[in-house]
Design a protein around this motif. Sequence first.
Motif, PDB file in Angstrom:
ATOM      1  N   VAL A  15       0.896  -1.083   0.177  1.00 47.75           N
ATOM      2  CA  VAL A  15       0.110   0.150  -0.021  1.00 47.75           C
ATOM      3  C   VAL A  15       0.790   1.274   0.033  1.00 47.75           C
ATOM      4  CG1 VAL A  15      -1.920  -1.067   1.012  1.00 47.75           C
ATOM      5  CG2 VAL A  15      -0.103  -0.177   2.364  1.00 47.75           C
ATOM      6  N   THR A  16       0.385   2.230  -0.119  1.00 44.28           N
ATOM      7  CA  THR A  16       1.177   3.477  -0.233  1.00 44.28           C
ATOM      8  C   THR A  16       0.658   4.496   0.673  1.00 44.28           C
ATOM      9  OG1 THR A  16      -0.409   4.412  -2.161  1.00 44.28           O
ATOM     10  CG2 THR A  16       1.560   3.257  -2.840  1.00 44.28           C
ATOM     11  N   PRO A  17       1.004   4.306   2.050  1.00 44.27           N
ATOM     12  CA  PRO A  17       0.472   5.390   2.823  1.00 44.27           C
ATOM     13  C   PRO A  17       0.497   6.919   2.549  1.00 44.27           C
ATOM     14  CG  PRO A  17       1.498   3.741   4.153  1.00 44.27           C
ATOM     15  CD  PRO A  17       1.828   3.297   2.484  1.00 44.27           C
ATOM     16  N   TYR A  53       2.483   2.935  17.726  1.00 42.12           N
ATOM     17  CA  TYR A  53       2.774   4.105  18.607  1.00 42.12           C
ATOM     18  C   TYR A  53       3.782   5.058  17.878  1.00 42.12           C
ATOM     19  CZ  TYR A  53       1.638  -0.536  21.151  1.00 42.12           C
ATOM     20  OH  TYR A  53       1.115  -1.203  21.668  1.00 42.12           O
ATOM     21  N   ASP A  54       3.837   4.707  16.445  1.00 42.67           N
ATOM     22  CA  ASP A  54       4.481   5.840  15.661  1.00 42.67           C
ATOM     23  C   ASP A  54       3.470   6.139  14.436  1.00 42.67           C
ATOM     24  OD1 ASP A  54       5.092   3.935  13.658  1.00 42.67           O
ATOM     25  OD2 ASP A  54       7.008   3.446  14.654  1.00 42.67           O
ATOM     26  N   ALA A  55       4.170   6.987  13.666  1.00 38.42           N
ATOM     27  CA  ALA A  55       3.489   7.486  12.374  1.00 38.42           C
ATOM     28  C   ALA A  55       3.530   6.631  11.358  1.00 38.42           C
ATOM     29  CB  ALA A  55       4.084   8.771  11.928  1.00 38.42           C
ATOM     30  N   ALA A 101      -0.987  10.451  15.275  1.00 40.68           N
ATOM     31  CA  ALA A 101      -1.982  11.416  14.680  1.00 40.68           C
ATOM     32  C   ALA A 101      -1.331  12.092  13.445  1.00 40.68           C
ATOM     33  CB  ALA A 101      -2.320  12.783  15.661  1.00 40.68           C
ATOM     34  N   GLN A 102       0.073  12.345  13.497  1.00 40.53           N
ATOM     35  CA  GLN A 102       0.832  12.931  12.512  1.00 40.53           C
ATOM     36  C   GLN A 102       0.760  12.075  11.082  1.00 40.53           C
ATOM     37  OE1 GLN A 102       1.614  15.926  12.604  1.00 40.53           O
ATOM     38  NE2 GLN A 102       2.265  15.847  10.433  1.00 40.53           N
ATOM     39  N   GLY A 103       1.204  10.664  11.542  1.00 44.31           N
ATOM     40  CA  GLY A 103       1.390   9.704  10.483  1.00 44.31           C
ATOM     41  C   GLY A 103      -0.234   9.546   9.811  1.00 44.31           C
TER      42      GLY A 103
END
Length: 298
Positions: A15-17, A53-55, A101-103
């Motif tokens: 996929v291409t986040p 826990y991370d972006a 949230a930023q991710g």
Amino acid sequence: MSDRETAPKSGAPAVTPYGGNRPNGEPKRKKVTVTRLAQMRAEGEKIAVLTAYDATFAAFADAAGVDCVLVGDSLGMVCQGRSSTVSVTLEEMRYHTQCVAQGLERHASSALLIADLPYGSFHQSREQAFASAVVLMQAGAQMIKLEGGGWTVEIVAFLTERGIPVCAHLGLTPQTVAALGGYKVQGRLPEEARQMKTDALALEAAGASLLVLEMVPAELASSITQELKTCATIGIGAGSGTAGQVLVMHDMLGMNLGRMAKFVRNFMDGATSIEGAFAAYVAAVKEGSFPDDKQHAW
Ligand SMILES: Nc1nc(=O)c2c([nH]1)NC[C@@H]1CN(c3ccc(C(=O)N[C@@H](CCC(=O)O)C(=O)O)cc3)CN21
Ligand SMILES: CC(C)C(=O)C(=O)O
Ligand SMILES: [Mg+2]
């Protein structure tokens, strides 16, 4: 075919986040909101939740079709290497919530972001709970989760009356592991089961949108799920009769610093990529093939 069903199978192209473009021209999924969660519960569509826990992991989980991303205080165990979640602070939860949230923001996301209130951040008063919840909401959370039975009902009402969606959490509540004497199944005795049901109904009446049931006998979790009218149950080690499922991301990727809990399935088995494993988890939750008897011995 719904866009959910076109989620890539294990081993499918990545996929291409970032950029938010979906593979194969898939339409962008609608945002998951509290209204959508209530609709899923009513229609019997299973709710798939993963921690992050991370972006980057959050964006890939979202891209694989996870309905909610939970910034769990389990980060004390999987990120910080502690043996419990008790030492996790509100500032640490704020930091990881902001990362996730930023991710999600960079990746035109649809998943709803839930964040755990850590131990000590809501126990003193409703006012303390509200102030702590605001810290996480301002970091980007869209729902706040807190552990505990009857004594949290007035807190849940205080938060929901002020516009903060709440996820409650009953059964094994890891923040009270010292008092429980270990990470053990809860609600086995008839009076414990009755109490859990009473608490679940009171938490729903106080406005909780979701209810995590952790390490609870499958029959009890099913019965609570059916008695609730609006609140959707999310199980972990609680059998297949709940409205949704949650797992710690590291566990379902086969990574654990200690002993893997029985309720975990390794979704990297048969997958060729992490996003394939996430998609396989979402598919298994949606079709009801996770959990099965192997994951549930109580
Ligand atoms: N990596 C990770 N995964 C989790 O699911 C998780 C965390 N961390 N941290 C916070 C809590 C703690 N949780 C745990 C921790 C251990 C067991 C465990 O050892 N379970 C045993 C059963 C023990 C018994 O019944 O006495 C098992 O074999 O499943 C279960 C849940 C769930 N949460
Ligand atoms: C396991 C889930 C429900 C949780 O509370 C966490 O990850 O902290
Ligand atoms: Mg937690």
